[in-house]
Design an enzyme around this catalytic site. Sequence first.
Site, PDB file in Angstrom:
ATOM      1  N   GLU A   1      -5.616  -5.126  10.561  1.00 45.97           N
ATOM      2  CA  GLU A   1      -4.565  -4.137  10.778  1.00 45.97           C
ATOM      3  C   GLU A   1      -4.815  -3.409  12.093  1.00 45.97           C
ATOM      4  O   GLU A   1      -5.602  -2.446  12.134  1.00 45.97           O
ATOM      5  CB  GLU A   1      -4.560  -3.123   9.635  1.00 45.97           C
ATOM      6  CG  GLU A   1      -4.262  -3.741   8.291  1.00 45.97           C
ATOM      7  CD  GLU A   1      -3.679  -2.707   7.343  1.00 45.97           C
ATOM      8  OE1 GLU A   1      -2.535  -2.902   6.917  1.00 45.97           O
ATOM      9  OE2 GLU A   1      -4.342  -1.707   7.073  1.00 45.97           O
TER      10      GLU A   1
ATOM     11  N   GLU B   1      -6.854   4.510   7.989  1.00 43.42           N
ATOM     12  CA  GLU B   1      -6.646   5.938   7.711  1.00 43.42           C
ATOM     13  C   GLU B   1      -7.904   6.548   7.080  1.00 43.42           C
ATOM     14  O   GLU B   1      -8.215   7.709   7.310  1.00 43.42           O
ATOM     15  CB  GLU B   1      -5.408   6.130   6.824  1.00 43.42           C
ATOM     16  CG  GLU B   1      -4.134   5.891   7.631  1.00 43.42           C
ATOM     17  CD  GLU B   1      -2.954   5.361   6.836  1.00 43.42           C
ATOM     18  OE1 GLU B   1      -2.968   5.462   5.594  1.00 43.42           O
ATOM     19  OE2 GLU B   1      -2.016   4.835   7.468  1.00 43.42           O
TER      20      GLU B   1
ATOM     21  N   GLY C   1       2.756  -1.284   4.333  1.00 39.62           N
ATOM     22  CA  GLY C   1       2.805   0.142   4.038  1.00 39.62           C
ATOM     23  C   GLY C   1       4.234   0.593   3.807  1.00 39.62           C
ATOM     24  O   GLY C   1       4.796   0.427   2.724  1.00 39.62           O
ATOM     25  N   GLY C   2       4.845   1.148   4.848  1.00 36.16           N
ATOM     26  CA  GLY C   2       6.177   1.746   4.745  1.00 36.16           C
ATOM     27  C   GLY C   2       7.208   0.886   4.027  1.00 36.16           C
ATOM     28  O   GLY C   2       7.941   1.372   3.153  1.00 36.16           O
TER      29      GLY C   2
ATOM     30  N   SER D   1       3.298  -2.452  10.321  1.00 34.38           N
ATOM     31  CA  SER D   1       4.754  -2.558  10.513  1.00 34.38           C
ATOM     32  C   SER D   1       5.316  -3.922  10.105  1.00 34.38           C
ATOM     33  O   SER D   1       6.205  -4.445  10.778  1.00 34.38           O
ATOM     34  CB  SER D   1       5.130  -2.201  11.951  1.00 34.38           C
ATOM     35  OG  SER D   1       4.753  -0.858  12.235  1.00 34.38           O
TER      36      SER D   1
ATOM     37  N   ASN E   1       0.868  -1.180   0.000  1.00 29.28           N
ATOM     38  CA  ASN E   1       0.000   0.000   0.000  1.00 29.28           C
ATOM     39  C   ASN E   1       0.905   1.229   0.000  1.00 29.28           C
ATOM     40  O   ASN E   1       1.507   1.562   1.016  1.00 29.28           O
ATOM     41  CB  ASN E   1      -0.891  -0.046   1.251  1.00 29.28           C
ATOM     42  CG  ASN E   1      -1.745   1.202   1.399  1.00 29.28           C
ATOM     43  OD1 ASN E   1      -1.810   2.043   0.496  1.00 29.28           O
ATOM     44  ND2 ASN E   1      -2.397   1.320   2.544  1.00 29.28           N
ATOM     45  N   TRP E   2       0.964   1.873  -1.160  1.00 30.44           N
ATOM     46  CA  TRP E   2       1.872   3.032  -1.293  1.00 30.44           C
ATOM     47  C   TRP E   2       1.290   4.302  -0.683  1.00 30.44           C
ATOM     48  O   TRP E   2       1.967   5.335  -0.645  1.00 30.44           O
ATOM     49  CB  TRP E   2       2.208   3.265  -2.767  1.00 30.44           C
ATOM     50  CG  TRP E   2       3.026   2.180  -3.407  1.00 30.44           C
ATOM     51  CD1 TRP E   2       3.556   1.071  -2.782  1.00 30.44           C
ATOM     52  CD2 TRP E   2       3.419   2.081  -4.783  1.00 30.44           C
ATOM     53  NE1 TRP E   2       4.244   0.302  -3.688  1.00 30.44           N
ATOM     54  CE2 TRP E   2       4.179   0.890  -4.923  1.00 30.44           C
ATOM     55  CE3 TRP E   2       3.198   2.866  -5.918  1.00 30.44           C
ATOM     56  CZ2 TRP E   2       4.726   0.479  -6.152  1.00 30.44           C
ATOM     57  CZ3 TRP E   2       3.733   2.460  -7.131  1.00 30.44           C
ATOM     58  CH2 TRP E   2       4.502   1.290  -7.252  1.00 30.44           C
ATOM     59  N   LYS E   3       0.045   4.260  -0.288  1.00 27.99           N
ATOM     60  CA  LYS E   3      -0.614   5.428   0.310  1.00 27.99           C
ATOM     61  C   LYS E   3      -0.401   6.657  -0.579  1.00 27.99           C
ATOM     62  O   LYS E   3      -0.380   6.524  -1.803  1.00 27.99           O
ATOM     63  CB  LYS E   3      -0.131   5.636   1.750  1.00 27.99           C
ATOM     64  CG  LYS E   3      -0.285   4.349   2.573  1.00 27.99           C
ATOM     65  CD  LYS E   3      -0.084   4.530   4.053  1.00 27.99           C
ATOM     66  CE  LYS E   3      -0.286   3.189   4.751  1.00 27.99           C
ATOM     67  NZ  LYS E   3      -0.132   3.254   6.189  1.00 27.99           N
TER      68      LYS E   3
ATOM     69  N   HIS F   1      -9.605   1.107   4.987  1.00 30.37           N
ATOM     70  CA  HIS F   1      -8.315   1.232   5.676  1.00 30.37           C
ATOM     71  C   HIS F   1      -8.490   2.153   6.894  1.00 30.37           C
ATOM     72  O   HIS F   1      -9.274   3.104   6.843  1.00 30.37           O
ATOM     73  CB  HIS F   1      -7.265   1.802   4.715  1.00 30.37           C
ATOM     74  CG  HIS F   1      -5.879   1.769   5.287  1.00 30.37           C
ATOM     75  ND1 HIS F   1      -5.447   2.717   6.180  1.00 30.37           N
ATOM     76  CD2 HIS F   1      -4.873   0.889   5.118  1.00 30.37           C
ATOM     77  CE1 HIS F   1      -4.189   2.419   6.524  1.00 30.37           C
ATOM     78  NE2 HIS F   1      -3.818   1.312   5.902  1.00 30.37           N
TER      79      HIS F   1
ATOM     80  N   GLY G   1       2.411   1.996  10.807  1.00 29.95           N
ATOM     81  CA  GLY G   1       3.361   3.092  10.671  1.00 29.95           C
ATOM     82  C   GLY G   1       4.075   3.447  11.963  1.00 29.95           C
ATOM     83  O   GLY G   1       4.740   4.474  12.044  1.00 29.95           O
TER      84      GLY G   1
HETATM   85  P1  PGA Z   1       2.772   0.058   7.738  1.00 25.99           P
HETATM   86  O1  PGA Z   1       1.324   0.315   7.102  1.00 25.99           O
HETATM   87  O2  PGA Z   1       3.302  -1.205   7.124  1.00 25.99           O
HETATM   88  O3  PGA Z   1       3.575   1.273   7.341  1.00 25.99           O
HETATM   89  O4  PGA Z   1       2.598  -0.071   9.204  1.00 25.99           O
HETATM   90  C1  PGA Z   1       0.424  -0.750   6.924  1.00 25.99           C
HETATM   91  C2  PGA Z   1      -0.851  -0.265   6.316  1.00 25.99           C
HETATM   92  O5  PGA Z   1      -1.298   0.852   6.622  1.00 25.99           O
HETATM   93  O6  PGA Z   1      -1.454  -0.963   5.487  1.00 25.99           O
END
Ligand code: PGA
Length: 256
Positions: free
Chosen positions: A167, A97, A234-235, A213, A9-11, A95, A173
């Site tokens: 999640e 977010e 994500g990251g 993470s 997930n590149w956000k 998600h 993050g």
């Molecule tokens: P993260 O994000 O790996 O940076 O914790 C995961 C996500 O939001 O899908």
Amino acid sequence: MRRPVIAGNWKMHLSLAEGLALATEIRNRCGRFRTGEVVLAPVAVQIHPIAQRLADSNIAVAAQNCHAAAKGAFTGELSPTQILDAGATYVIIGHSERRQFFGETDEGVGKKGRSALDHGLIPILCIGETLAEREAGRTLEVVCRQLDAAIAPLSPEEVAGVIIAYEPVWAIGTGRTATPNQAQEVHAAIRRRLAEKTSPAVAERVRLQYGGSVKPDNIAALMAEPDIDGALVGGASLEAQSFIQIVTGALGAESN
Ligand code: PGA
């Protein structure tokens, strides 16, 4: 046997040039996996060029959100049909977010998932508790409530085909990943709930991703758990080396 699936997930990161370079490197190293699936979720305006870049590979593309309607007067939104048109086959829905910053509700997630399936997209339905909810001992209650709403509009057969991403919000993050045991405990509870709401046979088919993470050094232990079928990253998906290590850690040695 559930086919493992690793999604990046590149956000709201990466320029088009950066996204294309990253997708190219991932395609060159991970584009032929037969043991599982790899999915990349770029920002919406990059879905089309990234999907074109990945056209000759096994790597799929996901949108990060969609609207529930197929079309209409919804300025700034994207419909499932437009996402499909652009070359994506998956869509991340609900998600944390989106829930936290954009007012996404349990009910809205259900509607979007329904619409995604109606228009030929596979939803990745995200659920997870906040730190306060975990500390109050409410993890399973929250996760089951979100799960129930997400699958309520779907038939058992449709449920079998979606991906559920667990999640925990406190792990996203933050560098603070759930331990494999903590994740497995919730994944097992999700599968039990799916069995109650559909059937044990359907629940056995649903792929459950862990997210929060995920890194090259924790992916193997997470994937070793019986109810963890993949990861939403994500990251660590923003850099070719770490994402490729996660994919190889989860899906085994590269196969051509
Ligand atoms: P993260 O994000 O790996 O940076 O914790 C995961 C996500 O939001 O899908």
